[in-house]
Design a protein around this motif. Structure first.
Motif, PDB file in Angstrom:
ATOM      1  N   MET A   1       3.470 -12.123   5.514  1.00  0.00           N
ATOM      2  CA  MET A   1       3.591 -10.783   4.970  1.00  0.00           C
ATOM      3  C   MET A   1       5.057 -10.377   4.855  1.00  0.00           C
ATOM      4  N   ASN A   2       5.884 -10.686   5.868  1.00  0.00           N
ATOM      5  CA  ASN A   2       7.292 -10.334   5.792  1.00  0.00           C
ATOM      6  C   ASN A   2       7.970 -10.996   4.612  1.00  0.00           C
ATOM      7  N   LEU A   3       7.596 -12.247   4.295  1.00  0.00           N
ATOM      8  CA  LEU A   3       8.197 -12.939   3.161  1.00  0.00           C
ATOM      9  C   LEU A   3       7.920 -12.165   1.884  1.00  0.00           C
ATOM     10  N   LEU A   4       6.704 -11.703   1.707  1.00  0.00           N
ATOM     11  CA  LEU A   4       6.365 -10.925   0.516  1.00  0.00           C
ATOM     12  C   LEU A   4       7.178  -9.636   0.462  1.00  0.00           C
ATOM     13  N   LEU A   5       7.304  -8.955   1.585  1.00  0.00           N
ATOM     14  CA  LEU A   5       8.079  -7.718   1.629  1.00  0.00           C
ATOM     15  C   LEU A   5       9.564  -7.990   1.357  1.00  0.00           C
ATOM     16  N   PHE A   6      10.069  -9.108   1.881  1.00  0.00           N
ATOM     17  CA  PHE A   6      11.463  -9.484   1.612  1.00  0.00           C
ATOM     18  C   PHE A   6      11.661  -9.773   0.129  1.00  0.00           C
ATOM     19  N   LEU A   7      10.690 -10.433  -0.491  1.00  0.00           N
ATOM     20  CA  LEU A   7      10.780 -10.717  -1.926  1.00  0.00           C
ATOM     21  C   LEU A   7      10.734  -9.427  -2.754  1.00  0.00           C
ATOM     22  N   VAL A   8       9.918  -8.477  -2.327  1.00  0.00           N
ATOM     23  CA  VAL A   8       9.867  -7.178  -3.009  1.00  0.00           C
ATOM     24  C   VAL A   8      11.219  -6.479  -2.884  1.00  0.00           C
ATOM     25  N   ALA A   9      11.815  -6.519  -1.692  1.00  0.00           N
ATOM     26  CA  ALA A   9      13.137  -5.897  -1.495  1.00  0.00           C
ATOM     27  C   ALA A   9      14.183  -6.589  -2.359  1.00  0.00           C
ATOM     28  N   PHE A  10      14.130  -7.901  -2.441  1.00  0.00           N
ATOM     29  CA  PHE A  10      15.059  -8.652  -3.291  1.00  0.00           C
ATOM     30  C   PHE A  10      14.859  -8.242  -4.758  1.00  0.00           C
ATOM     31  N   GLY A  11      13.603  -8.110  -5.156  1.00  0.00           N
ATOM     32  CA  GLY A  11      13.300  -7.662  -6.519  1.00  0.00           C
ATOM     33  C   GLY A  11      13.825  -6.258  -6.782  1.00  0.00           C
ATOM     34  N   ALA A  12      13.781  -5.399  -5.773  1.00  0.00           N
ATOM     35  CA  ALA A  12      14.340  -4.051  -5.929  1.00  0.00           C
ATOM     36  C   ALA A  12      15.840  -4.126  -6.165  1.00  0.00           C
ATOM     37  N   GLY A  13      16.505  -5.049  -5.495  1.00  0.00           N
ATOM     38  CA  GLY A  13      17.936  -5.240  -5.732  1.00  0.00           C
ATOM     39  C   GLY A  13      18.210  -5.700  -7.151  1.00  0.00           C
ATOM     40  N   ILE A  14      17.377  -6.593  -7.655  1.00  0.00           N
ATOM     41  CA  ILE A  14      17.514  -7.038  -9.042  1.00  0.00           C
ATOM     42  C   ILE A  14      17.337  -5.844  -9.974  1.00  0.00           C
ATOM     43  N   ALA A  15      16.337  -5.024  -9.681  1.00  0.00           N
ATOM     44  CA  ALA A  15      16.058  -3.859 -10.525  1.00  0.00           C
ATOM     45  C   ALA A  15      17.229  -2.883 -10.532  1.00  0.00           C
ATOM     46  N   VAL A  16      17.876  -2.691  -9.390  1.00  0.00           N
ATOM     47  CA  VAL A  16      19.010  -1.766  -9.310  1.00  0.00           C
ATOM     48  C   VAL A  16      20.146  -2.238 -10.213  1.00  0.00           C
ATOM     49  N   SER A  17      20.395  -3.539 -10.222  1.00  0.00           N
ATOM     50  CA  SER A  17      21.461  -4.058 -11.083  1.00  0.00           C
ATOM     51  C   SER A  17      21.129  -3.852 -12.557  1.00  0.00           C
ATOM     52  N   PHE A  18      19.893  -4.169 -12.935  1.00  0.00           N
ATOM     53  CA  PHE A  18      19.502  -3.953 -14.323  1.00  0.00           C
ATOM     54  C   PHE A  18      19.513  -2.467 -14.666  1.00  0.00           C
ATOM     55  N   GLN A  19      19.050  -1.640 -13.736  1.00  0.00           N
ATOM     56  CA  GLN A  19      19.019  -0.197 -13.976  1.00  0.00           C
ATOM     57  C   GLN A  19      20.416   0.331 -14.264  1.00  0.00           C
ATOM     58  N   ALA A  20      21.387  -0.074 -13.479  1.00  0.00           N
ATOM     59  CA  ALA A  20      22.760   0.392 -13.679  1.00  0.00           C
ATOM     60  C   ALA A  20      23.285  -0.054 -15.033  1.00  0.00           C
ATOM     61  N   ALA A  21      23.037  -1.307 -15.390  1.00  0.00           N
ATOM     62  CA  ALA A  21      23.511  -1.819 -16.677  1.00  0.00           C
ATOM     63  C   ALA A  21      22.816  -1.112 -17.842  1.00  0.00           C
ATOM     64  N   ILE A  22      21.507  -0.920 -17.728  1.00  0.00           N
ATOM     65  CA  ILE A  22      20.745  -0.260 -18.796  1.00  0.00           C
ATOM     66  C   ILE A  22      21.156   1.199 -18.933  1.00  0.00           C
ATOM     67  N   ASN A  23      21.290   1.902 -17.800  1.00  0.00           N
ATOM     68  CA  ASN A  23      21.692   3.307 -17.856  1.00  0.00           C
ATOM     69  C   ASN A  23      23.094   3.465 -18.442  1.00  0.00           C
ATOM     70  N   SER A  24      23.970   2.511 -18.163  1.00  0.00           N
ATOM     71  CA  SER A  24      25.308   2.536 -18.742  1.00  0.00           C
ATOM     72  C   SER A  24      25.236   2.418 -20.261  1.00  0.00           C
ATOM     73  N   GLN A  25      24.347   1.564 -20.738  1.00  0.00           N
ATOM     74  CA  GLN A  25      24.171   1.409 -22.185  1.00  0.00           C
ATOM     75  C   GLN A  25      23.569   2.679 -22.797  1.00  0.00           C
ATOM     76  N   MET A  26      22.684   3.338 -22.063  1.00  0.00           N
ATOM     77  CA  MET A  26      22.121   4.608 -22.546  1.00  0.00           C
ATOM     78  C   MET A  26      23.225   5.640 -22.665  1.00  0.00           C
ATOM     79  N   ALA A  27      24.117   5.687 -21.683  1.00  0.00           N
ATOM     80  CA  ALA A  27      25.228   6.645 -21.743  1.00  0.00           C
ATOM     81  C   ALA A  27      26.076   6.406 -22.982  1.00  0.00           C
ATOM     82  N   ALA A  28      26.364   5.146 -23.268  1.00  0.00           N
ATOM     83  CA  ALA A  28      27.153   4.830 -24.466  1.00  0.00           C
ATOM     84  C   ALA A  28      26.421   5.269 -25.729  1.00  0.00           C
ATOM     85  N   ALA A  29      25.104   5.150 -25.719  1.00  0.00           N
ATOM     86  CA  ALA A  29      24.303   5.496 -26.896  1.00  0.00           C
ATOM     87  C   ALA A  29      24.194   7.001 -27.121  1.00  0.00           C
ATOM     88  N   VAL A  30      24.420   7.794 -26.071  1.00  0.00           N
ATOM     89  CA  VAL A  30      24.305   9.253 -26.207  1.00  0.00           C
ATOM     90  C   VAL A  30      25.678   9.914 -26.110  1.00  0.00           C
TER      91      VAL A  30
END
Length: 157
Positions: A1-30
């Motif tokens: 179970m901990n491995l799954l939770l660790f993988l979810v946390a790792f995935g959240a880190g991936i999402a944060v990086s994409f979120q920052a990059a995507i939001n930056s592109q949205m700012a440029a677009a507006v």
């Protein structure tokens, strides 16, 4: 179970990086408007969470409990908004890697303090010397990510 939770946390880190990059592109677009881009991000997130909260059930009871909560418990939304705004504003200025390693360093140091002292009513988890060493290694990694090229250039002289 901990491995799954660790993988979810790792995935959240991936999402944060994409979120920052995507939001930056949205700012440029507006028109380079970081505040509007952060607002759009929060509106989209709010809509998604509203659908999930409604589908999950119990929303009226949860909302009814809000007036009894201390004001500091509402600060999470303000902190989240500040984080999103900062990522939108900083990615084009300092780059995604620099932003993320500094965010990780800030999270690491603050999380250790929160756990160690049981701040904001979380369970107290004492930080051991080995964990401090692990954090120090990560901080060295942050420094290398930020200044590694300069350090290498200085050593080559």
């Amino acid at each position: 179970m901990n491995l799954l939770l660790f993988l979810v946390a790792f995935g959240a880190g991936i999402a944060v990086s994409f979120q920052a990059a995507i939001n930056s592109q949205m700012a440029a677009a507006v028109g380079a408007n970081s505040v509007v881009a952060a607002l759009i991000s929060f509106l989209c997130g709010t809509a998604a969470l509203a659908v999930v909260a409604f589908a999950r059930g119990g929303l009226p009871d949860a909302l009814a409990a809000l007036p009894q909560q201390p004001l500091w418990k509402f600060s999470g939304g303000f902190l989240g908004a500040a984080f999103i705004f900062c990522t939108v504003m900083l990615v084009p200025r300092i780059g995604l890697l620099n932003l993320v390693v500094l965010v990780i360093a800030g999270q690491l140091i603050t999380s250790m303090a929160i756990d160690h002292f049981g701040l904001v009513n979380v369970a107290m988890r004492k930080v051991s010397a080995l964990r401090l060493l692990g954090a120090a290694v990560m901080i060295v990694g942050v420094a290398l990510a930020l200044f590694g090229d300069r350090i290498a250039a200085a050593l080559e002289r």
